[in-house]
Design an enzyme around this catalytic site. Structure first.
Site, PDB file in Angstrom:
ATOM      1  N   ASN A   1      38.716  40.047  48.401  1.00 27.22           N
ATOM      2  CA  ASN A   1      39.376  41.333  48.144  1.00 27.22           C
ATOM      3  C   ASN A   1      40.090  41.866  49.380  1.00 27.22           C
ATOM      4  O   ASN A   1      41.226  42.344  49.312  1.00 27.22           O
ATOM      5  CB  ASN A   1      38.358  42.363  47.661  1.00 27.22           C
ATOM      6  CG  ASN A   1      37.893  42.115  46.239  1.00 27.22           C
ATOM      7  OD1 ASN A   1      38.319  41.157  45.590  1.00 27.22           O
ATOM      8  ND2 ASN A   1      37.015  42.967  45.756  1.00 27.22           N
TER       9      ASN A   1
ATOM     10  N   ARG B   1      49.220  36.741  33.639  1.00 24.83           N
ATOM     11  CA  ARG B   1      48.427  35.713  34.306  1.00 24.83           C
ATOM     12  C   ARG B   1      47.692  34.928  33.236  1.00 24.83           C
ATOM     13  O   ARG B   1      47.256  35.493  32.233  1.00 24.83           O
ATOM     14  CB  ARG B   1      47.394  36.315  35.277  1.00 24.83           C
ATOM     15  CG  ARG B   1      47.964  37.229  36.346  1.00 24.83           C
ATOM     16  CD  ARG B   1      46.860  37.672  37.307  1.00 24.83           C
ATOM     17  NE  ARG B   1      47.235  38.834  38.089  1.00 24.83           N
ATOM     18  CZ  ARG B   1      47.960  38.796  39.203  1.00 24.83           C
ATOM     19  NH1 ARG B   1      48.400  37.641  39.647  1.00 24.83           N
ATOM     20  NH2 ARG B   1      48.257  39.902  39.865  1.00 24.83           N
TER      21      ARG B   1
ATOM     22  N   HIS C   1      54.066  43.826  32.552  1.00 22.32           N
ATOM     23  CA  HIS C   1      52.618  43.822  32.745  1.00 22.32           C
ATOM     24  C   HIS C   1      51.865  43.995  31.431  1.00 22.32           C
ATOM     25  O   HIS C   1      50.647  43.902  31.390  1.00 22.32           O
ATOM     26  CB  HIS C   1      52.256  44.959  33.719  1.00 22.32           C
ATOM     27  CG  HIS C   1      50.843  44.932  34.212  1.00 22.32           C
ATOM     28  ND1 HIS C   1      49.902  45.877  33.844  1.00 22.32           N
ATOM     29  CD2 HIS C   1      50.210  44.069  35.035  1.00 22.32           C
ATOM     30  CE1 HIS C   1      48.756  45.601  34.436  1.00 22.32           C
ATOM     31  NE2 HIS C   1      48.910  44.521  35.169  1.00 22.32           N
TER      32      HIS C   1
ATOM     33  N   TYR D   1      35.723  40.002  33.592  1.00 34.27           N
ATOM     34  CA  TYR D   1      36.426  41.281  33.592  1.00 34.27           C
ATOM     35  C   TYR D   1      36.103  42.019  32.305  1.00 34.27           C
ATOM     36  O   TYR D   1      36.128  41.432  31.225  1.00 34.27           O
ATOM     37  CB  TYR D   1      37.944  41.086  33.653  1.00 34.27           C
ATOM     38  CG  TYR D   1      38.515  40.654  34.976  1.00 34.27           C
ATOM     39  CD1 TYR D   1      37.737  40.010  35.937  1.00 34.27           C
ATOM     40  CD2 TYR D   1      39.857  40.864  35.268  1.00 34.27           C
ATOM     41  CE1 TYR D   1      38.278  39.610  37.138  1.00 34.27           C
ATOM     42  CE2 TYR D   1      40.412  40.461  36.475  1.00 34.27           C
ATOM     43  CZ  TYR D   1      39.608  39.831  37.411  1.00 34.27           C
ATOM     44  OH  TYR D   1      40.150  39.439  38.601  1.00 34.27           O
TER      45      TYR D   1
ATOM     46  N   HIS E   1      37.858  46.676  34.044  1.00 35.65           N
ATOM     47  CA  HIS E   1      39.306  46.502  34.012  1.00 35.65           C
ATOM     48  C   HIS E   1      39.954  47.171  32.802  1.00 35.65           C
ATOM     49  O   HIS E   1      41.177  47.200  32.687  1.00 35.65           O
ATOM     50  CB  HIS E   1      39.623  44.997  34.020  1.00 35.65           C
ATOM     51  CG  HIS E   1      41.041  44.642  34.291  1.00 35.65           C
ATOM     52  ND1 HIS E   1      41.900  44.177  33.317  1.00 35.65           N
ATOM     53  CD2 HIS E   1      41.772  44.668  35.438  1.00 35.65           C
ATOM     54  CE1 HIS E   1      43.085  43.938  33.839  1.00 35.65           C
ATOM     55  NE2 HIS E   1      43.039  44.226  35.125  1.00 35.65           N
TER      56      HIS E   1
END
EC number: 2.7.4.1
Length: 759
Positions: free
Chosen positions: A63, A400, A460, A493, A617
Site C-alpha cells: 500500500n 481491471r 470506471h 474485496y 470496497h
C-alpha cells in the site's frame, strides 16, 4: 424520478460560516496515510492470528509503495514544475511533500520494529524461524553455500560504478545489495550494485523444518564466490521507489495504445522519489546513492530489518490453521442455488433447472462478495449469456480483471457463438495498463468490438448488459456493481452487485455502452446516475432535499458508505446539511477530508471506517427523504420514500467529474432491507470500526465491559452460511440483532409502495 434535470433546491446558507475556510478541510494525502496507519494497526493488533498479522505486514508495504509512487511522485512533479497553488486545506505541493515524509518515516520505523520485536519472535516461538545467516550451524552454512553457487549465483549480475562503467540503472521497487570493494593498488573503493533476484524465493528454506534465511543474507555472506580477488569492505541493502505519475497528453495522442505503451516505458525510467536503506549503511554507499539518484535527505529512509516485507506473505500459505483466521469459502446465492446453470441444448427442452435469466425475472438479486461466490454469480451470468441461443448481445465494461480472466473467455465464447459483443477496456487503469493491453489484443483478434476509453475521462463503471430475445420480445438483463470483474479480488474485496431485469436500467446501459463506442457521452438517463453528466447534480439535490426536510421539522438522515470523500463541493453540501439539522453517518474506508463534530458546523456528522480481513470496497447511498413522515401534507411527489443507490463511484472529484461512473437505484423492498441492515451493522461494529475525530485522528471501537462483540464481516459470513439452502432470502434481516443505531426505522409500508417484494 428523472435523473437528467433535478428540481432546483436552494442550498442551506448558514450565517457567519465561511465554508471556504481551509481549517474546515483535512489534507488528502495525510488522510490517506491515516488510513494506512489503520491498516498497520492490523499488524500490531495481537488480537489477530499471527499469520494474519504477517499478511498485513506485507499489505502495508504494498500500500505504501503505491502511495509513494502515485501521490508523492505527483507532488514532486508539481514541485519541480514550480507549482505553488494551494489545496482546499491551504497547503502548497512543497508543504504537503514535507509533511508526508515527516508522517511516513515513523510509520515505516514502527513496521520494522513490529517485525523485529513482535512478529519474528512470535513466529519463532511457534516453530517458524527466520534466522540470521551467522546463526546457522557449520553444516547448514555449507549447504547454503552450495545452494548459492548452484541456484543463486547464476541469476546474479553485479554492476560496478567506476570510470569504465556508468552508474547502473536500478528498477522500481527492486531489492538491491550495494557492495563496496577494493582491489590491491586501487586508490579508492568501488561501488557495485547486485539486484536481489525476484525469481528466486526470498525466504530460503534451511532443512525440512519451517526455518528460513533471507536470500539477501545468503548472497551477502557468499560474495567471495561472486566477487573473487577483491576485498569486501561493506554492504547495504536498499530499495528505490520511482514516480508512477508519468505525464501524458491524451488530446494530442494519435493512438491511445501507443500512448499507453509509451507511458509504461517512461514509468520504468521515472525519477526516484524515495530510497529505503539499511540503518548504519557505510556513508560512502549512502552518499553515492544520494548523489547519483539526486535525492533529498527527506527522501532517504534509514530502516532496520528486511526493508521490503511483500515476500513475507508467502508464510501465510503455511499449513498452520491454528495461526490463521478460520477459512472462508464464498457460497452460492440462495436465490441462485436452486437455479443451476442450464445446458443450452435444443435436444433437452425440459431440463428441471431454471437458467439465471429466469431467476432474475422473478425479482432483482443483490450479490455481496466475497460472501457470495463470484464464479456462481457474476461469472455465471456472463457464461450463460455466452452459451444461451436466445442471447443476441453481450456488453461489458472492464477496468481491471484477472490475468487468467474467465470473464474475458466468456466474452470471446459469446462472439464465437454468434453474439454481438462489445467491450469497454480502460487502458488507463493505473498499474493494470499492460494487462489490459494484452486483453484488448486478444479480444480484437476474436472479432470483438473494443473501446479503449474516453478522451479526458477514465471509464470506471462496473457494468454488464445481456440482450435476450424472449417470446418475440427483446429483454435486457443488467449487472451494475461496485467492484471489478476480477475473480481474484472478489475473494478479498467487499463489493455489491445488482442483477436486474428492469428495462429502464437496461436501456440506460444501452445508452452508456453506445456512448463508449460513439462520438460522445449521452446526458439523458432514466434511472442510473452517471458521471460526469448527472451524478454530481443528483447527489447535490438529494443532500439539499434532506436539509429541506430537516428545516421543515421532518426526520432527515443520510448514510453513505464509500471508499473516499475528497470533493470540496460535496463536503460543503454535507456541512450545510448538518447545519440544517440532518443526521449524517459517513462510512469512509480511507480518504476523508471532512472534519466531523465541529461546533455549529458538523455536529451531526459522524465518520466511520472499517478495516478487517476483507477490503471494504462497496458503495451504498441512503437518503431518508422524509420516509418517516410519509403522511405529511407538505411532501412533494418525489418525497416520502427513501432513496437507495449502489455503484462504482466515490465522493471524490475524480469520480464525479473525471471518470465515467454509474450508480443504480435499488427499488426492491427486501434488497433495501438488506442494505439497511448492512449499514446498521457497520455503525454498531465494535471490533473493526474506527471513528474519526475532528483533527483527523481515529479511535478504534472496543466492546464495553459485558457488551457483545459485533464484528461486521464475521456476522455477514455467518449469515451467508445460514442462508444457503433457505427458501427466499432472509439474509441480513435486522430483526435477529439488537443495535443502538436508528437507521432501521422505516416501516415496510412506507419504504416504497409498489416495490416488488422478492429479495
Amino acid at each position: 424520478m428523472p435523473t437528467d434535470d433535478p428540481p432546483e433546491i436552494e442550498p442551506h446558507e448558514p450565517s457567519e460560516v465561511d465554508l471556504s475556510d481551509p481549517d474546515l478541510y483535512l489534507n488528502r494525502e495525510l488522510s490517506e496515510l491515516a488510513f494506512q496507519r489503520r491498516v498497520l494497526h492490523e499488524t500490531l493488533d495481537d488480537r489477530n492470528p499471527l499469520l494474519e498479522r504477517v499478511r498485513f505486514l506485507a499489505i502495508v508495504t504494498r500500500n505504501l509503495d503505491e502511495f509513494v509512487m502515485k501521490r508523492v511522485g505527483g507532488l514532486k512533479q508539481q514541485i519541480e514544475a514550480g507549482v505553488t497553488d494551494r489545496t482546499v486545506d491551504g497547503r502548497t505541493p512543497l508543504e504537503q511533500w514535507k509533511e508526508i515524509h515527516e508522517t511516513l518515516h515513523p510509520m515505516l520505523e514502527r513496521q520494522a520494529r513490529c517485525y523485529a520485536t513482535e512478529l519474528r519472535p512470535a513466529l519463532a516461538e511457534r516453530g517458524i524461524e527466520i534466522v540470521a545467516y551467522d546463526q546457522l550451524g557449520t553444516e547448514e552454512q555449507s549447504r547454503m553455500r552450495h545452494h548459492f553457487e548452484q541456484s543463486i549465483k547464476p541469476t546474479l549480475t553485479p554492476l560496478s560504478f567506476d570510470p569504465a562503467h556508468p552508474f547502473p540503472f536500478i528498477s522500481n521497487r527492486s531489492l538491491s545489495l550495494a557492495v563496496l570493494t577494493r582491489q590491491s593498488g586501487d586508490n579508492g573503493p568501488t561501488f557495485t550494485r547486485i539486484k536481489i533476484p525476484p525469481n528466486r524465493p526470498r525466504l530460503v528454506e534451511v532443512g525440512d523444518d519451517p526455518r528460513y534465511v533471507l536470500v539477501e543474507d545468503v548472497i551477502r555472506h557468499n560474495l567471495d564466490i561472486l566477487l573473487p580477488n577483491v576485498e569486501i569492505l561493506d554492504t547495504a541493502l536498499f530499495r528505490l521507489t520511482r514516480n508512477a505519475e508519468v505525464r501524458r497528453d491524451e488530446e494530442v495522442a494519435e493512438d491511445l495504445i501507443d500512448m499507453i505503451e509509451d507511458v509504461l516505458e517512461q514509468r520504468r525510467f521515472a525519477s526516484v522519489v524515495r530510497m529505503e536503506i539499511e540503518s548504519g549503511a557505510d556513508p560512502r554507499i549512502r552518499s553515492t546513492l544520494q548523489e547519483q539518484l539526486d535525492l533529498k535527505e527527506r527522501e532517504i529512509y534509514d530502516l532496520d530489518g528486511p526493508i521490503d516485507y511483500r515476500d513475507f506473505a508467502s508464510l501465510v500459505e503455511l499449513d498452520r490453521p491454528e495461526l490463521k483466521r478460520d477459512p472462508w469459502e464464498p457460497t452460492s446465492h440462495p436465490r441462485l442455488a436452486d437455479s443451476q446453470p442450464k445446458a443450452f441444448d435444443e435436444t433437452q427442452e425440459d431440463l428441471p433447472n431454471r437458467n439465471i435469466f429466469q431467476a432474475i425475472d422473478e425479482g432483482d438479486i443483490l450479490l455481496h462478495h466475497p460472501y457470495h461466490d463470484f464464479g456462481e454469480t457474476v461469472q455465471r451470468f456472463l457464461t450463460e449469456a455466452a452459451n444461451d441461443p436466445n442471447v443476441l448481445a453481450v456488453k461489458a465494461a472492464i477496468y481491471r480483471t484477472a490475468s487468467d480472466s474467465q470473464v474475458i473467455q466468456s466474452l470471446i465464447e459469446a462472439a464465437e457463438n454468434g453474439k454481438q459483443v462489445a467491450v469497454m477496456v480502460e487502458l488507463k487503469a493505473r498499474f493494470d495498463e499492460q494487462n489490459n493491453l494484452e486483453w484488448v489484443r486478444r479480444l480484437e483478434e476474436n472479432g470483438i468490438h473494443v473501446a479503449y476509453g474516453t478522451i479526458g475521462l477514465k471509464t470506471h463503471t462496473k457494468t454488464a448488459l445481456v440482450v435476450r430475445e424472449e417470446n418475440e420480445e427483446v429483454n435486457l438483463y443488467s449487472h451494475v456493481g461496485t467492484g471489478n470483474y476480477h475473480s481474484e479480488t472478489a475473494k478479498g474485496y467487499v463489493d455489491l452487485g445488482l442483477l436486474t431485469a428492469d428495462q429502464d436500467i437496461g436501456q440506460d446501459l444501452v445508452t452508456l455502452f453506445n456512448s463508449f463506442t460513439g462520438p460522445g457521452l449521452d446526458e439523458q438517463f432514466r434511472k442510473l446516475l452517471v458521471a460526469p453528466v448527472t451524478m454530481r447534480s443528483m447527489f447535490t439535490y438529494y443532500i439539499r432535499r434532506e436539509a429541506r426536510h430537516a428545516k421543515a421539522g421532518r426526520p432527515a438522515r443520510i448514510v453513505v458508505k464509500i471508499n473516499g470523500l475528497e470533493d470540496p463541493g460535496i463536503i460543503e453540501e454535507l456541512y450545510r446539511a448538518s447545519m440544517a439539522g440532518v443526521d449524517i453517518d459517513l462510512i469512509v474506508r480511507d480518504i476523508c477530508r471532512l472534519r466531523p463534530g465541529l461546533e455549529n458546523i458538523s455536529e451531526t456528522i459522524s465518520v466511520h471506517s472499517v478495516v478487517g480481513r476483507f477490503l471494504e470496497h462497496s458503495r451504498i447511498f441512503y437518503f431518508e427523504n422524509g420516509a418517516r413522515a410519509a403522511d405529511s401534507d407538505d411532501l412533494n411527489e418525489d418525497e416520502g420514500h427513501p432513496e437507495y443507490y449502489i455503484g462504482s463511484a466515490d465522493w471524490m472529484t475524480r469520480n464525479l467529474d473525471n471518470r465515467v461512473e454509474a450508480v443504480t437505484p435499488v427499488q426492491n423492498l427486501d434488497i433495501r432491507r438488506q442494505l439497511k441492515f448492512n449499514l446498521e451493522l457497520i455503525l454498531a461494529d465494535n471490533r473493526l470500526r474506527w471513528t474519526m475525530n475532528a483533527d483527523g485522528s481515529y479511535d478504534q471501537q472496543h466492546p464495553a465491559d459485558g457488551e457483545t462483540m459485533i464484528d461486521t464481516q464475521r456476522i455477514l459470513m455467518e449469515e451467508t452460511r445460514a442462508a444457503v439452502g433457505r427458501e427466499g432470502c432472509r439474509m441480513w434481516l435486522a430483526t435477529d440483532y439488537q443495535f443502538d443505531s436508528d437507521i432501521l426505522v422505516t416501516t415496510p409500508e412506507n419504504d416504497n409502495e409498489g416495490v416488488q417484494n422478492s429479495g
